[in-house]
Design a protein around this motif. Structure first.
Motif, PDB file in Angstrom:
ATOM      1  N   THR A   1       7.028  72.464  73.051  1.00 10.57           N
ATOM      2  CA  THR A   1       6.678  71.636  71.778  1.00 10.57           C
ATOM      3  C   THR A   1       7.220  70.263  71.933  1.00 10.57           C
ATOM      4  OG1 THR A   1       6.887  73.821  70.252  1.00 10.57           O
ATOM      5  CG2 THR A   1       6.901  71.552  69.379  1.00 10.57           C
ATOM      6  N   VAL A   2       6.209  69.419  71.850  1.00  9.66           N
ATOM      7  CA  VAL A   2       6.828  68.151  71.900  1.00  9.66           C
ATOM      8  C   VAL A   2       6.190  67.244  70.804  1.00  9.66           C
ATOM      9  CG1 VAL A   2       6.375  67.969  74.435  1.00  9.66           C
ATOM     10  CG2 VAL A   2       4.307  67.415  72.997  1.00  9.66           C
ATOM     11  N   VAL A   3       6.934  66.031  70.765  1.00 12.48           N
ATOM     12  CA  VAL A   3       6.663  64.892  69.486  1.00 12.48           C
ATOM     13  C   VAL A   3       6.437  63.500  70.202  1.00 12.48           C
ATOM     14  CG1 VAL A   3       7.374  63.873  67.361  1.00 12.48           C
ATOM     15  CG2 VAL A   3       7.986  66.209  67.846  1.00 12.48           C
ATOM     16  N   ASP A   4       5.439  62.819  69.608  1.00  8.03           N
ATOM     17  CA  ASP A   4       5.292  61.731  70.346  1.00  8.03           C
ATOM     18  C   ASP A   4       6.260  60.646  69.803  1.00  8.03           C
ATOM     19  OD1 ASP A   4       3.485  58.567  69.542  1.00  8.03           O
ATOM     20  OD2 ASP A   4       3.101  59.644  71.595  1.00  8.03           O
ATOM     21  N   GLN A   5       6.945  60.154  70.899  1.00  6.77           N
ATOM     22  CA  GLN A   5       8.169  59.191  70.426  1.00  6.77           C
ATOM     23  C   GLN A   5       7.468  58.050  69.736  1.00  6.77           C
ATOM     24  OE1 GLN A   5       9.686  57.100  74.079  1.00  6.77           O
ATOM     25  NE2 GLN A   5      11.861  57.019  73.061  1.00  6.77           N
ATOM     26  N   GLY A   6       6.397  57.403  70.067  1.00  7.76           N
ATOM     27  CA  GLY A   6       5.739  56.092  69.461  1.00  7.76           C
ATOM     28  C   GLY A   6       5.690  56.462  67.834  1.00  7.76           C
ATOM     29  N   GLU A   7       5.291  57.719  67.580  1.00  7.05           N
ATOM     30  CA  GLU A   7       5.298  58.160  66.175  1.00  7.05           C
ATOM     31  C   GLU A   7       6.494  58.287  65.441  1.00  7.05           C
ATOM     32  OE1 GLU A   7       2.850  61.782  65.696  1.00  7.05           O
ATOM     33  OE2 GLU A   7       1.305  61.059  66.810  1.00  7.05           O
ATOM     34  N   LEU A   8       7.674  58.722  66.284  1.00 12.72           N
ATOM     35  CA  LEU A   8       8.976  58.833  65.654  1.00 12.72           C
ATOM     36  C   LEU A   8       9.494  57.316  65.526  1.00 12.72           C
ATOM     37  CD1 LEU A   8      10.682  61.600  67.963  1.00 12.72           C
ATOM     38  CD2 LEU A   8      10.009  61.663  65.623  1.00 12.72           C
ATOM     39  N   ILE A   9       9.130  56.504  66.343  1.00 13.57           N
ATOM     40  CA  ILE A   9       9.723  54.931  66.181  1.00 13.57           C
ATOM     41  C   ILE A   9       9.152  54.636  64.911  1.00 13.57           C
ATOM     42  CG2 ILE A   9       9.630  52.799  66.999  1.00 13.57           C
ATOM     43  CD1 ILE A   9       9.718  54.103  69.877  1.00 13.57           C
ATOM     44  N   ALA A  10       7.768  54.569  64.598  1.00 10.56           N
ATOM     45  CA  ALA A  10       7.003  54.416  63.442  1.00 10.56           C
ATOM     46  C   ALA A  10       7.474  54.757  62.247  1.00 10.56           C
ATOM     47  CB  ALA A  10       5.488  54.496  63.832  1.00 10.56           C
ATOM     48  N   TRP A  11       7.949  56.186  62.405  1.00  9.57           N
ATOM     49  CA  TRP A  11       8.474  56.676  61.236  1.00  9.57           C
ATOM     50  C   TRP A  11       9.920  56.240  60.880  1.00  9.57           C
ATOM     51  CZ3 TRP A  11      12.725  59.700  60.416  1.00  9.57           C
ATOM     52  CH2 TRP A  11      12.826  60.273  59.147  1.00  9.57           C
ATOM     53  N   ARG A  12      10.588  56.211  61.763  1.00 14.74           N
ATOM     54  CA  ARG A  12      12.090  55.571  61.927  1.00 14.74           C
ATOM     55  C   ARG A  12      11.751  54.186  61.121  1.00 14.74           C
ATOM     56  NH1 ARG A  12      14.704  54.176  67.095  1.00 14.74           N
ATOM     57  NH2 ARG A  12      13.133  52.378  66.831  1.00 14.74           N
ATOM     58  N   ASP A  13      11.043  53.555  61.834  1.00  8.31           N
ATOM     59  CA  ASP A  13      11.003  51.995  61.032  1.00  8.31           C
ATOM     60  C   ASP A  13      10.485  52.087  59.872  1.00  8.31           C
ATOM     61  OD1 ASP A  13      11.848  51.239  63.555  1.00  8.31           O
ATOM     62  OD2 ASP A  13      10.000  50.492  64.388  1.00  8.31           O
ATOM     63  N   ALA A  14       9.366  52.642  59.214  1.00 10.90           N
ATOM     64  CA  ALA A  14       9.035  52.820  58.018  1.00 10.90           C
ATOM     65  C   ALA A  14      10.328  53.410  57.103  1.00 10.90           C
ATOM     66  CB  ALA A  14       7.774  53.880  58.008  1.00 10.90           C
ATOM     67  N   GLN A  15      11.060  54.310  57.466  1.00 17.18           N
ATOM     68  CA  GLN A  15      12.156  54.775  56.726  1.00 17.18           C
ATOM     69  C   GLN A  15      13.098  53.469  56.279  1.00 17.18           C
ATOM     70  OE1 GLN A  15      11.693  57.647  55.304  1.00 17.18           O
ATOM     71  NE2 GLN A  15      10.163  57.568  56.373  1.00 17.18           N
ATOM     72  N   SER A  16      13.398  52.662  57.439  1.00 13.34           N
ATOM     73  CA  SER A  16      14.637  51.724  57.127  1.00 13.34           C
ATOM     74  C   SER A  16      13.857  50.465  56.216  1.00 13.34           C
ATOM     75  CB  SER A  16      14.984  51.011  58.789  1.00 13.34           C
ATOM     76  OG  SER A  16      13.837  50.550  59.480  1.00 13.34           O
ATOM     77  N   SER A  17      12.503  50.459  56.538  1.00 15.74           N
ATOM     78  CA  SER A  17      11.706  49.266  55.993  1.00 15.74           C
ATOM     79  C   SER A  17      11.917  49.582  54.336  1.00 15.74           C
ATOM     80  CB  SER A  17      10.795  48.874  56.311  1.00 15.74           C
ATOM     81  OG  SER A  17       9.688  49.877  56.310  1.00 15.74           O
ATOM     82  N   GLY A  18      11.820  50.969  54.206  1.00 16.65           N
ATOM     83  CA  GLY A  18      11.742  51.516  52.792  1.00 16.65           C
ATOM     84  C   GLY A  18      12.963  51.169  51.936  1.00 16.65           C
ATOM     85  N   ARG A  19      13.884  51.522  52.924  1.00 18.04           N
ATOM     86  CA  ARG A  19      15.287  51.412  52.122  1.00 18.04           C
ATOM     87  C   ARG A  19      15.751  49.974  51.464  1.00 18.04           C
ATOM     88  NH1 ARG A  19      17.546  54.350  56.566  1.00 18.04           N
ATOM     89  NH2 ARG A  19      17.111  56.582  56.141  1.00 18.04           N
ATOM     90  N   LYS A  20      15.292  49.191  52.478  1.00 20.72           N
ATOM     91  CA  LYS A  20      15.542  47.581  52.501  1.00 20.72           C
ATOM     92  C   LYS A  20      14.786  47.075  51.060  1.00 20.72           C
ATOM     93  CE  LYS A  20      16.057  46.343  57.097  1.00 20.72           C
ATOM     94  NZ  LYS A  20      15.584  45.679  58.476  1.00 20.72           N
ATOM     95  N   ALA A  21      13.606  47.856  50.819  1.00 21.67           N
ATOM     96  CA  ALA A  21      12.675  47.172  49.741  1.00 21.67           C
ATOM     97  C   ALA A  21      13.284  47.659  48.510  1.00 21.67           C
ATOM     98  CB  ALA A  21      11.248  47.647  49.802  1.00 21.67           C
ATOM     99  N   ALA A  22      14.008  48.935  48.200  1.00 16.29           N
ATOM    100  CA  ALA A  22      14.509  49.444  47.083  1.00 16.29           C
ATOM    101  C   ALA A  22      15.587  48.812  46.385  1.00 16.29           C
ATOM    102  CB  ALA A  22      14.840  50.933  47.685  1.00 16.29           C
TER     103      ALA A  22
END
Length: 64
Positions: A43-64
């Protein structure tokens, strides 16, 4: 898939989480990148998708 493929262990290390947390996030978080099963034992996960997800999480915290 657009980037490098990571196995679950590599993906967990990349995110700084444990393997059980990695699998729990896949099960419980609908926005978490979906793994791709290449075979019964691979089983594999795309690193680009993980980076995009991680960045979306950190930007979501900043907006809160």
């Amino acid at each position: 898939m657009t980037g490098k493929s990571l196995r679950p262990q590599q993906a967990a290390e990349f995110l700084g989480i444990s393997i059980p947390t990695f699998w729990r996030w896949i099960k419980e978080r609908p926005d978490f990148p979906r793994p791709i099963r290449l075979s019964a034992r691979c089983t594999v996960v795309d690193q680009g998708e993980l980076i995009a997800w991680r960045d979306a999480q950190s930007s979501g915290r900043k907006a809160a």
